[in-house]
Design a protein around this motif. Structure first.
Motif, PDB file in Angstrom:
ATOM      1  N   TRP A   1       0.816  -1.210   0.000  1.00 55.98           N
ATOM      2  CA  TRP A   1       0.000   0.000   0.000  1.00 55.98           C
ATOM      3  C   TRP A   1       0.853   1.264   0.000  1.00 55.98           C
ATOM      4  CZ3 TRP A   1      -1.392  -4.353   2.777  1.00 55.98           C
ATOM      5  CH2 TRP A   1      -2.633  -4.902   2.463  1.00 55.98           C
ATOM      6  N   GLN A   2       2.132   1.137   0.371  1.00 56.82           N
ATOM      7  CA  GLN A   2       3.001   2.307   0.494  1.00 56.82           C
ATOM      8  C   GLN A   2       4.028   2.412  -0.623  1.00 56.82           C
ATOM      9  OE1 GLN A   2       3.988   0.807   4.504  1.00 56.82           O
ATOM     10  NE2 GLN A   2       3.704   2.920   5.195  1.00 56.82           N
TER      11      GLN A   2
ATOM     12  N   GLN B   1      -2.037  -0.556   5.755  1.00 50.98           N
ATOM     13  CA  GLN B   1      -3.018  -0.844   4.707  1.00 50.98           C
ATOM     14  C   GLN B   1      -3.708   0.440   4.270  1.00 50.98           C
ATOM     15  OE1 GLN B   1      -5.777  -3.938   5.652  1.00 50.98           O
ATOM     16  NE2 GLN B   1      -6.988  -3.661   3.791  1.00 50.98           N
ATOM     17  N   ARG B   2      -3.839   0.603   2.979  1.00 54.26           N
ATOM     18  CA  ARG B   2      -4.494   1.774   2.422  1.00 54.26           C
ATOM     19  C   ARG B   2      -5.744   1.343   1.654  1.00 54.26           C
ATOM     20  NH1 ARG B   2      -1.187   3.694   5.479  1.00 54.26           N
ATOM     21  NH2 ARG B   2       0.169   5.463   5.042  1.00 54.26           N
TER      22      ARG B   2
ATOM     23  N   LEU C   1      -4.186  -0.588  -3.293  1.00 55.99           N
ATOM     24  CA  LEU C   1      -2.823  -1.043  -3.477  1.00 55.99           C
ATOM     25  C   LEU C   1      -2.111  -0.106  -4.444  1.00 55.99           C
ATOM     26  CD1 LEU C   1      -3.502  -4.861  -3.985  1.00 55.99           C
ATOM     27  CD2 LEU C   1      -2.463  -3.817  -1.964  1.00 55.99           C
ATOM     28  N   LYS C   2      -0.797  -0.099  -4.359  1.00 55.44           N
ATOM     29  CA  LYS C   2      -0.027   0.760  -5.252  1.00 55.44           C
ATOM     30  C   LYS C   2      -0.001   0.240  -6.681  1.00 55.44           C
ATOM     31  CE  LYS C   2       1.901   4.438  -3.290  1.00 55.44           C
ATOM     32  NZ  LYS C   2       1.871   5.785  -3.902  1.00 55.44           N
TER      33      LYS C   2
ATOM     34  N   THR D   1      -7.143  -3.376  -7.036  1.00 57.74           N
ATOM     35  CA  THR D   1      -6.316  -2.700  -6.040  1.00 57.74           C
ATOM     36  C   THR D   1      -7.086  -2.306  -4.793  1.00 57.74           C
ATOM     37  OG1 THR D   1      -6.674  -0.619  -7.221  1.00 57.74           O
ATOM     38  CG2 THR D   1      -4.644  -1.830  -7.702  1.00 57.74           C
ATOM     39  N   GLY D   2      -8.407  -2.442  -4.833  1.00 56.32           N
ATOM     40  CA  GLY D   2      -9.203  -2.130  -3.655  1.00 56.32           C
ATOM     41  C   GLY D   2     -10.512  -2.883  -3.678  1.00 56.32           C
TER      42      GLY D   2
ATOM     43  N   GLN E   1     -10.115  -6.477  -2.139  1.00 59.00           N
ATOM     44  CA  GLN E   1      -8.784  -5.977  -2.467  1.00 59.00           C
ATOM     45  C   GLN E   1      -7.838  -7.161  -2.675  1.00 59.00           C
ATOM     46  OE1 GLN E   1      -6.394  -3.829   0.587  1.00 59.00           O
ATOM     47  NE2 GLN E   1      -6.488  -2.141  -0.866  1.00 59.00           N
TER      48      GLN E   1
ATOM     49  N   SER F   1      -6.130   3.047   6.469  1.00 58.52           N
ATOM     50  CA  SER F   1      -7.480   2.503   6.608  1.00 58.52           C
ATOM     51  C   SER F   1      -7.941   2.477   8.057  1.00 58.52           C
ATOM     52  CB  SER F   1      -7.529   1.087   6.028  1.00 58.52           C
ATOM     53  OG  SER F   1      -6.637   0.236   6.725  1.00 58.52           O
TER      54      SER F   1
END
Length: 428
Positions: free
Chosen positions: A184-185, A250-251, A254-255, A299-300, A347, A386
């Motif tokens: 996520w980063q 976690q975002r 995803l990147k 990605t999500g 995701q 998140s």
């Protein structure tokens, strides 16, 4: 004494160290249900049975060989085989017998009688016991003890994290776990030579034999001179990896929409020369060059709003994640099973496969992210965490984080310190 090579993992410069925390094996085990005397561990085999006055023959299941054929070769009658099979199938799926699996036949020494025990070894850990020790058959499942020890591995990446680890004899699973933690980063497709990492993780053993990589407990990744840290924490309903401030790594997205590295063939641009139209126009996404058929991940989490053929976009999937964000995946060769408008996806779920449909010069994925219906650069977007650890648990989290940091720091400097491959001696 066993030589443990814990970290022949990373290309140009490596520092790999094995540290603490291994669970000692039990000093004794009872041999069977009818034996109450405790025997010395040296008298027990890998399944905990006495090796005194017993002959043990190891065999391998052959192709098309079933429990019926195995028992038939051991001179059991058809009636006996039927009774044994009927009792066993209530506990275990007999169709899971596979060629190459081993089984062990226990017979009293100097006798020609039927076996006293048969142990079917499903894998390195699980086994099934057929036991006639008390003149009646007992069938039960068991598991060999799994021991863990923590290891610290660090080093400098040569090309990609996955390739560097694999090419140097390490488990690709470790790279996969780290990619999921920092997915996520960090865009792992932008990982470059000179980036570095350090990780505290578990190695698992069964009877002193390496069984596989266990959980990652803490990790550091230095990417483009920025240091990312993640610590595993679990308490009550809170579980996952968190940064130093207690924010989840976690975002919302995803990147990148792949599990492994793939080259960026065309970045986000407001004025790109189109490769087939030969004129400048906005490129509102990122193109990833990937082999035909490569799985594409959502990605999500969200709901599919489009899934079908759409002119120059070819086969495409569009996912609405919330009121703010939506993503699109273009030029797919085909869709994953069950992908259609209105379906919810998680995701990291596979939604399709790389292709070259629509206006395309070769197999690739065009990936778009929109925020409030305006295209943004997926490579530079900054998404909020998140979730975060509540104030009531911060003291507990800090204690866990401190313990992990002490184990990481006890093996040297932060991620990226150069060193040599270290062979560590570890007795068990």
């Amino acid at each position: 004494m066993r030589i443990l090579l814990s970290g022949v993992l990373l290309g140009f410069s490596l520092l790999a160290c094995t540290s603490q925390s291994k669970t000692p094996p039990p000093s004794d085990r009872s041999t069977s249900q009818d034996t109450v005397d405790v025997l010395d561990a040296s008298q027990l085999d890998a399944f905990g049975f006495s090796s005194n006055d017993v002959e043990v023959e190891e065999r391998t299941i052959k192709r098309n060989e079933s429990l019926y054929l195995i028992l038939d070769k051991l001179d059991f009658s058809p009636r006996e085989i039927f009774s044994i099979s009927n009792k066993a199938q209530k506990l275990v799926d007999l169709k899971s017998m596979r060629p190459g699996q081993r089984y062990h036949i226990y017979t009293e020494s100097d006798t020609v009688s039927s076996p006293d025990r048969i142990v079917w070894q499903k894998n390195e850990m699980e086994y099934v016991v057929f036991d006639w020790q008390q003149d009646s058959l007992e069938v039960y499942k068991a598991v060999r003890p799994l021991y863990t020890e923590t290891s610290v591995t660090s080093g400098t990446i040569n090309n990609s994290l996955y390739q560097t680890i694999s090419h140097n004899g390490g488990s690709p699973l470790l790279a996969q776990k780290m990619a999921k933690i920092f997915g996520w980063q960090v865009d792992f497709f932008s990982i470059r030579s000179g980036d570095s990492f350090k990780t505290l993780y578990e190695n698992r053993y069964v009877d002193d034999e390496f069984y596989g990589v266990g959980d990652v407990l803490a990790a550091e990744l230095r990417h483009r001179d920025k240091l990312f840290r993640a610590y595993y924490f679990s308490s009550g309903e809170i579980e996952g990896f968190f940064n130093e401030e207690g924010e989840s790594v976690q975002r919302a997205l995803l990147k990148a929409p792949f599990e492994y590295d793939h080259r960026i063939s065309s970045p986000f641009s407001k004025n790109r020369m189109h490769p087939t139209l030969n004129r400048r126009r906005p490129h509102n996404g990122v193109d990833y060059a990937a082999p035909y058929g490569t799985p594409i991940l959502s990605t999500g989490s969200g709901v599919i709003t489009r899934a079908g053929y759409r002119g120059a976009s070819g086969n495409m999937v569009q996912v609405k994640h919330n009121r703010t964000y939506q993503t699109a995946y273009l030029h797919l060769s085909k869709f994953a099973k069950g992908i259609r408008p209105g379906v919810h996806v998680d995701q990291g779920q596979v939604i399709g496969y790389v292709g070259s449909t629509g206006r395309s010069t070769g197999p690739h994925l065009h990936y778009e992210v929109k925020r409030n219906n305006r295209a943004i650069n997926p490579l530079t977007m900054d998404l909020p965490s998140s979730t975060s650890i509540p104030d009531s648990m911060m003291a507990e989290f800090k204690e866990v984080k401190k313990a992990y940091e002490q184990q990481l720091d006890s093996q040297g400097g932060e991620a990226g310190e150069e060193g040599v491959i270290t062979y560590n001696m570890s007795g068990r």
